[in-house]
Scaffold this motif. Structure first.
Motif, short mmCIF file in Angstrom:
data_model
loop_
_atom_site.label_atom_id
_atom_site.label_comp_id
_atom_site.label_asym_id
_atom_site.label_seq_id
_atom_site.Cartn_x
_atom_site.Cartn_y
_atom_site.Cartn_z
N ASP A 135 0.83 -1.20 0.00
CA ASP A 135 0.00 0.00 0.00
C ASP A 135 0.87 1.25 0.00
N GLY A 141 -4.83 0.12 -1.07
CA GLY A 141 -5.81 -0.74 -1.72
C GLY A 141 -5.34 -1.39 -2.99
N CYS A 142 -4.00 -1.43 -3.22
CA CYS A 142 -3.48 -1.95 -4.49
C CYS A 142 -3.79 -3.44 -4.68
N ASP A 144 -6.43 -5.09 -3.43
CA ASP A 144 -7.85 -5.15 -3.80
C ASP A 144 -8.06 -4.78 -5.26
N ALA A 145 -7.30 -3.78 -5.73
CA ALA A 145 -7.42 -3.35 -7.12
C ALA A 145 -7.00 -4.47 -8.08
N ARG A 148 -9.83 -6.98 -8.12
CA ARG A 148 -11.10 -6.46 -8.63
C ARG A 148 -10.99 -5.99 -10.08
N ALA A 149 -9.91 -5.30 -10.41
CA ALA A 149 -9.80 -4.63 -11.71
C ALA A 149 -8.63 -5.14 -12.55
N GLY A 153 -6.17 -1.96 -13.88
CA GLY A 153 -6.63 -1.16 -12.75
C GLY A 153 -5.52 -0.84 -11.78
N PHE A 154 -4.66 -1.83 -11.55
CA PHE A 154 -3.51 -1.62 -10.67
C PHE A 154 -2.58 -0.56 -11.24
N GLY A 157 -4.02 2.96 -10.90
CA GLY A 157 -3.91 3.47 -9.54
C GLY A 157 -2.50 3.85 -9.17
#
Length: 263
Positions: A135, A141-142, A144-145, A148-149, A153-154, A157
């Protein structure tokens, strides 16, 4: 590419050998692969004098990519590297170099198996507990990214956190990863304990460290570890952050080559 299997859990670890001479094990950082050592010019500069053993860490490159976080425990990672050394350099200690995650791995290798390590080079590494490290290093939240994405997405971010997009070469290397395997590795790393200061003070392996001048998280950690390890040299790569320091190969090699030659 060649491969070995970890004798503990059977995970297949891929690696490539290039060059001739004294063995030099080279271990990449998070979400990268052995190809960075070619892409950033290290292999070209070193392979005439050293037998380079370029590793794809578990969860990366062409190695197996388990989705179970316990598969990324540091003792298993060290066992991966030891199995490669047992195969490629069973009778001769090797120089070892690692960046970021690879830096933590080779530091642990040198501590646990000092007889197998001729010299140690750690770039952008840390001996401290890893809780919250990703983090802080990438963005809150990397993990989780990633789950999820996915990798896009990573990277988005991370670019927002850095204030500029991740460079195309690094982004391309990240996109070649299995996002769920990378997330599992990060979740396990988040609970890895630190290395005791007394252990660092007792090290006898010749050690060199380097870190980017703008690496907000890892510069303090690298400087701290270097201050504890006896006779450790430290090089600060000006104008670079955690993503770009290892890519600044000309600056890294300016200190790495003399260090290797004297050991």
């Amino acid at each position: 590419m060649q491969d070995v299997r970890n004798p503990v859990d059977g995970t297949r670890i891929a690696y490539q050998v290039v060059g001739t001479g004294t063995p030099l094990l080279m271990v990449h950082g998070t979400a990268l692969s052995h190809s960075i050592w070619r892409g950033f010019g290290y292999a070209k500069a070193l392979q005439a004098q050293y037998r380079l053993i370029l590793v794809d860490m578990r969860g990366h490159g062409r190695s197996d990519k388990p989705h179970d976080s316990d598969s990324y425990a540091m003792d298993l990672v060290v066992a991966d590297l030891l199995e490669i050394l047992d195969t490629e350099s069973p009778f001769e200690p090797a120089h070892v170099l690692g960046y970021s995650f690879g830096g933590r791995a080779v530091l642990s290798l040198a501590i646990e198996h000092s007889d197998r390590v001729r010299s140690l080079t750690v770039g952008g590494g840390s001996s401290r507990p890893m809780t919250g490290a990703f983090d802080a290093l990438f963005f809150p939240g990397c993990v989780d990214a990633l789950e999820r994405a996915g990798m896009d997405g990573f990277l988005e971010g991370w670019g927002i956190r850095r204030g500029r997009p991740v460079d195309p070469q690094t982004a391309a290397a990240f996109r070649r990863n299995d996002a769920l395997a990378l997330a599992a590795y990060m979740r396990r790393s988040d609970v890895e304990p630190g290395i005791d200061d007394a252990v660092l003070r007792a090290m006898t392996t010749p050690t060199s460290m380097f870190v980017g001048s703008k690496d907000r998280e890892r510069r303090p950690d690298t400087e701290y570890a270097a201050s504890l390890i006896p006779d450790c040299s430290l090089t600060v790569i000006e104008g670079t952050d955690h993503a770009s320091a290892v890519a600044a190969s000309e600056a890294v090699l300016a200190s790495l080559i003399p260090f290797l030659n004297q050991n």
